[in-house]
Enzyme design. Structure first.
Site, PDB file in Angstrom:
ATOM      1  N   SER A  77       0.816  -1.218   0.000  1.00 39.54           N
ATOM      2  CA  SER A  77       0.000   0.000   0.000  1.00 39.54           C
ATOM      3  C   SER A  77       0.851   1.270   0.000  1.00 39.54           C
ATOM      4  CB  SER A  77      -0.910   0.016   1.229  1.00 39.54           C
ATOM      5  OG  SER A  77      -1.733  -1.121   1.249  1.00 39.54           O
TER       6      SER A  77
HETATM    7  N1  SAH Z   1      -0.605  -4.790   4.043  1.00 37.86           N
HETATM    8  C1  SAH Z   1       0.160  -5.335   2.957  1.00 37.86           C
HETATM    9  C2  SAH Z   1      -0.520  -5.179   1.632  1.00 37.86           C
HETATM   10  C3  SAH Z   1      -1.686  -6.054   1.548  1.00 37.86           C
HETATM   11  S1  SAH Z   1      -2.229  -6.452  -0.064  1.00 37.86           S
HETATM   12  C4  SAH Z   1       1.545  -4.735   2.927  1.00 37.86           C
HETATM   13  O1  SAH Z   1       1.847  -3.856   3.745  1.00 37.86           O
HETATM   14  O2  SAH Z   1       2.360  -5.179   2.121  1.00 37.86           O
HETATM   15  C5  SAH Z   1      -3.564  -7.534   0.449  1.00 37.86           C
HETATM   16  C6  SAH Z   1      -3.114  -8.881   0.907  1.00 37.86           C
HETATM   17  O3  SAH Z   1      -4.267  -9.576   1.377  1.00 37.86           O
HETATM   18  C7  SAH Z   1      -2.540  -9.747  -0.215  1.00 37.86           C
HETATM   19  O4  SAH Z   1      -1.277 -10.196   0.150  1.00 37.86           O
HETATM   20  C8  SAH Z   1      -3.539 -10.907  -0.339  1.00 37.86           C
HETATM   21  O5  SAH Z   1      -2.935 -12.132  -0.669  1.00 37.86           O
HETATM   22  C9  SAH Z   1      -4.126 -10.934   1.067  1.00 37.86           C
HETATM   23  N2  SAH Z   1      -5.431 -11.585   1.219  1.00 37.86           N
HETATM   24  C10 SAH Z   1      -6.508 -11.565   0.393  1.00 37.86           C
HETATM   25  N3  SAH Z   1      -7.522 -12.291   0.912  1.00 37.86           N
HETATM   26  C11 SAH Z   1      -7.079 -12.780   2.105  1.00 37.86           C
HETATM   27  C12 SAH Z   1      -7.659 -13.610   3.124  1.00 37.86           C
HETATM   28  N4  SAH Z   1      -8.901 -14.087   3.037  1.00 37.86           N
HETATM   29  N5  SAH Z   1      -6.902 -13.915   4.204  1.00 37.86           N
HETATM   30  C13 SAH Z   1      -5.630 -13.445   4.316  1.00 37.86           C
HETATM   31  N6  SAH Z   1      -5.029 -12.668   3.395  1.00 37.86           N
HETATM   32  C14 SAH Z   1      -5.740 -12.338   2.298  1.00 37.86           C
END
Ligand code: SAH
Length: 232
Positions: A77
């Site tokens: 992000s």
């Molecule tokens: N906060 C992160 C960016 C997140 S991007 C950072 O600082 O890098 C969103 C993430 O959510 C992705 O890695 C994706 O794989 C994950 N995601 C999506 N659905 C999910 C679920 N049901 N449980 C856990 N992670 C999930």
């Protein structure tokens, strides 16, 4: 954690520290972010350790005012969004925080610097392992990692003082509400895949209240209490 210590991968560390300070000033403070502890931590966590490829060598790219693609269809992000969500969650010293969507682990590192303990869940095994290795290398020890469907939360760790979801959900996942402590708060993007509302959700006297903080765009939360499959 000693984020300013140079290592082989980041020889021009001063340039990163400078870019980090500019990011805090020009992207966070300039937009009115006033949360002192969040500003301090954003000025300390080395984002360059969470970006890979050629981008990782450029302080300008690492601290750009935008999200960064991190492979596997996911993104790290924008710094402002990380800071904003953290400030809205407002993790207190001594608090227990659940994070859904570990991704690179950058947001996790920010939370770990503010809270007592962080539980983080990622559905992609490769990202989950990468984040665990990065945080270990930075000497961050107050984080529990799980690979699985975070839309169901982490029942064994509940209740949590704060829950931060960094993927967009179709609606507020009921299991997460159930794992929030009384007086706890959850920050979560909710809405269609192309544009969501960032919600602050609180439970007061058994009643769930939510209000809209801002608009945002996150990759989808895929899971039992999220989207059934990645939307096209
Ligand atoms: N906060 C992160 C960016 C997140 S991007 C950072 O600082 O890098 C969103 C993430 O959510 C992705 O890695 C994706 O794989 C994950 N995601 C999506 N659905 C999910 C679920 N049901 N449980 C856990 N992670 C999930």
């Amino acid at each position: 954690m000693s984020p300013d210590r140079p290592d082989d991968d980041h020889p021009a560390d001063d340039a990163f520290a400078q870019a980090r300070r500019s990011m805090v000033r020009e992207q966070l403070q300039a937009r009115g972010l006033r949360h002192a502890r969040v500003l301090e931590v954003m000025g300390r966590v080395p984002r360059e350790h969470f970006v890979s490829g050629s981008r990782a060598r450029s302080p300008w790219s690492v601290y750009a005012d935008s999200a960064v693609p991190v492979g596997r269809g996911q993104t790290l992000s924008q710094p402002y969004m990380v800071a904003r969500m953290t400030a809205d969650l407002d993790p207190q010293p001594g608090s227990r925080i659940l994070e859904i969507g570990t991704g690179t682990g950058y947001q996790t590192a920010v939370l770990a610097a503010l809270a007592e303990e962080v539980w983080t869940v990622e559905r992609d095994p490769v990202l989950a392992e990468g984040a665990r290795e990065r945080l270990e290398a930075l000497g961050i020890e107050n984080v529990h990692f799980r690979y699985g469907d975070g839309s169901l939360g982490w029942p064994e760790g509940a209740p949590f003082d704060g829950i931060l979801v960094t993927a967009g959900a179709p609606r507020i996942p009921a299991p997460l509400v159930g794992q929030l402590a009384e007086d706890g708060r959850m920050v979560i993007p909710v809405g269609p895949p192309d544009l969501q509302e960032l919600l602050l959700v609180e439970v007061r006297g058994g009643e769930v209240r939510s209000r809209v903080l801002t608009e945002c765009r996150f990759v989808p939360l895929v899971g039992e209490a999220g989207w059934a499959s990645p939307p096209a």
